[in-house]
Design a protein around this motif. Structure first.
Motif, mmCIF file in Angstrom:
data_model
loop_
_atom_site.group_PDB
_atom_site.id
_atom_site.type_symbol
_atom_site.label_atom_id
_atom_site.label_comp_id
_atom_site.label_asym_id
_atom_site.label_seq_id
_atom_site.Cartn_x
_atom_site.Cartn_y
_atom_site.Cartn_z
ATOM 1 N N VAL A 12 9.272 -0.538 -8.306
ATOM 2 C CA VAL A 12 7.882 -0.158 -8.074
ATOM 3 C C VAL A 12 7.232 0.100 -9.430
ATOM 4 C CG1 VAL A 12 8.339 0.860 -5.803
ATOM 5 C CG2 VAL A 12 8.243 2.329 -7.797
ATOM 6 N N ILE A 13 5.965 -0.300 -9.507
ATOM 7 C CA ILE A 13 5.140 0.053 -10.662
ATOM 8 C C ILE A 13 4.210 1.155 -10.179
ATOM 9 C CG2 ILE A 13 3.295 -0.696 -12.213
ATOM 10 C CD1 ILE A 13 4.471 -3.509 -12.154
ATOM 11 N N VAL A 14 4.250 2.284 -10.871
ATOM 12 C CA VAL A 14 3.344 3.385 -10.545
ATOM 13 C C VAL A 14 2.210 3.309 -11.559
ATOM 14 C CG1 VAL A 14 3.129 5.868 -10.231
ATOM 15 C CG2 VAL A 14 5.337 4.749 -9.815
ATOM 16 N N THR A 15 1.025 2.921 -11.115
ATOM 17 C CA THR A 15 -0.087 2.840 -12.059
ATOM 18 C C THR A 15 -0.564 4.253 -12.379
ATOM 19 O OG1 THR A 15 -1.785 2.758 -10.357
ATOM 20 C CG2 THR A 15 -0.825 0.640 -11.060
ATOM 21 N N GLY A 163 -1.387 1.746 -6.428
ATOM 22 C CA GLY A 163 -2.593 2.275 -7.065
ATOM 23 C C GLY A 163 -3.447 1.288 -7.835
ATOM 24 N N MET A 164 -3.103 -0.004 -7.795
ATOM 25 C CA MET A 164 -3.926 -0.972 -8.537
ATOM 26 C C MET A 164 -4.956 -1.590 -7.595
ATOM 27 S SD MET A 164 -2.703 -4.337 -10.696
ATOM 28 C CE MET A 164 -1.826 -3.472 -11.996
ATOM 29 N N PHE A 227 1.088 -5.070 -3.163
ATOM 30 C CA PHE A 227 0.199 -4.029 -3.686
ATOM 31 C C PHE A 227 -0.190 -3.083 -2.560
ATOM 32 C CE2 PHE A 227 -0.389 -7.893 -6.112
ATOM 33 C CZ PHE A 227 -0.449 -7.467 -7.431
ATOM 34 N N SER A 228 -0.198 -1.794 -2.851
ATOM 35 C CA SER A 228 -0.723 -0.862 -1.852
ATOM 36 C C SER A 228 -1.425 0.306 -2.526
ATOM 37 C CB SER A 228 0.393 -0.331 -0.944
ATOM 38 O OG SER A 228 1.183 0.614 -1.631
ATOM 39 N N HIS A 229 -2.197 1.012 -1.692
ATOM 40 C CA HIS A 229 -2.974 2.188 -2.146
ATOM 41 C C HIS A 229 -3.888 1.811 -3.306
ATOM 42 C CE1 HIS A 229 0.604 3.557 -0.049
ATOM 43 N NE2 HIS A 229 -0.158 4.538 0.404
ATOM 44 N N PRO A 230 -4.830 0.900 -3.163
ATOM 45 C CA PRO A 230 -5.201 0.173 -1.943
ATOM 46 C C PRO A 230 -4.391 -1.118 -1.714
ATOM 47 C CG PRO A 230 -6.766 -0.301 -3.704
ATOM 48 C CD PRO A 230 -5.795 0.697 -4.257
#
Length: 233
Positions: A12-15, A163-164, A227-230
């Protein structure tokens, strides 16, 4: 001088985006095999939303001091973290490399890699190949998000980005509500204002955030990126 050969099945990439605030995805993030964070995005106080597991931290030359100034937060808290420092070869001159070496010497359990000048050129060539734009001619810098995504695609079989926003997000009508660009700087600049200003600017060095996101959208199917959140769907 070793080469980074790590391999993760699921990353996971946490932006650093404010879209993560209030999501309570921290537990899901911590459950991922490998977690990648950027620059000086902290975890203390935000664990519920961003988790605390940090397998990799990708740090731009411009954020180097902010990260190394707070070893308690970025080094001691997550001793398993592998740091990947990047910057244009002109910026990663001897003084910055010396600082990185000195910090590594004072924290024996710290693992750090520096993106080599030839790799930096590959990142540039990739941008030109994907966008048809020459980064230098268009007076833009690649963002840490670009480097992080390219590194993730190389290290991971599947990547989930939290978050992206999608490329069209800031052009929506009515426009999205104002949100600080970074989750840890509530009084910082608005996200869309920052994106649009950077994308349109012709003066000085700017990130082409929206162009980069268009590339990520085309990569999603090729490299198993979600992609999520959004959500991007």
């Amino acid at each position: 001088h070793q080469t980074l050969t790590a391999r993760c099945h699921q990353c996971v990439i946490v932006t650093s985006s404010s879209h993560l605030l209030g999501t309570h995805v921290g537990t899901a993030i911590n459950g991922a095999e490998c977690t990648i964070r950027m620059n000086d995005a902290p975890i203390t106080g935000y664990e519920a939303d961003v988790g605390n597991k940090t397998s990799f931290r990708v740090v731009a030359h411009s954020s180097l001091y902010r990260v190394l100034k707070r070893p308690q937060e970025f080094v001691n808290k997550t001793p398993e973290t592998i740091f990947i420092f990047w910057g244009p070869p002109t910026k990663m001159q001897k003084s910055l490399l010396k600082i990185i070496q000195r910090v590594c010497a004072s924290f024996p359990n710290m693992t750090a890699y520096v993106v080599s000048p030839s790799r930096m050129k590959q990142f540039d060539d990739l941008f030109r190949g994907e966008t048809g734009k020459d980064r230098e001619k268009s007076r833009s810098w690649l963002s840490t998000g670009w480097f992080t995504m390219v590194i993730a695609v190389e290290l991971c079989d599947a990547v989930h980005v939290y978050g992206m926003v999608p490329p069209s997000y800031c052009g929506r009508h009515p426009p999205p509500r104002r949100l600080p660009y970074h989750y840890y700087e509530p009084k910082g600049p608005d996200e869309c204002t920052t994106y649009i200003h950077n994308e349109r600017s012709r003066k000085g060095n700017h990130h082409r955030f929206i162009t980069e996101k268009r590339v990520f959208a085309t990569w999603a199917g090729l490299y198993n990126i979600t992609f999520s959140h959004p959500d991007w769907t």
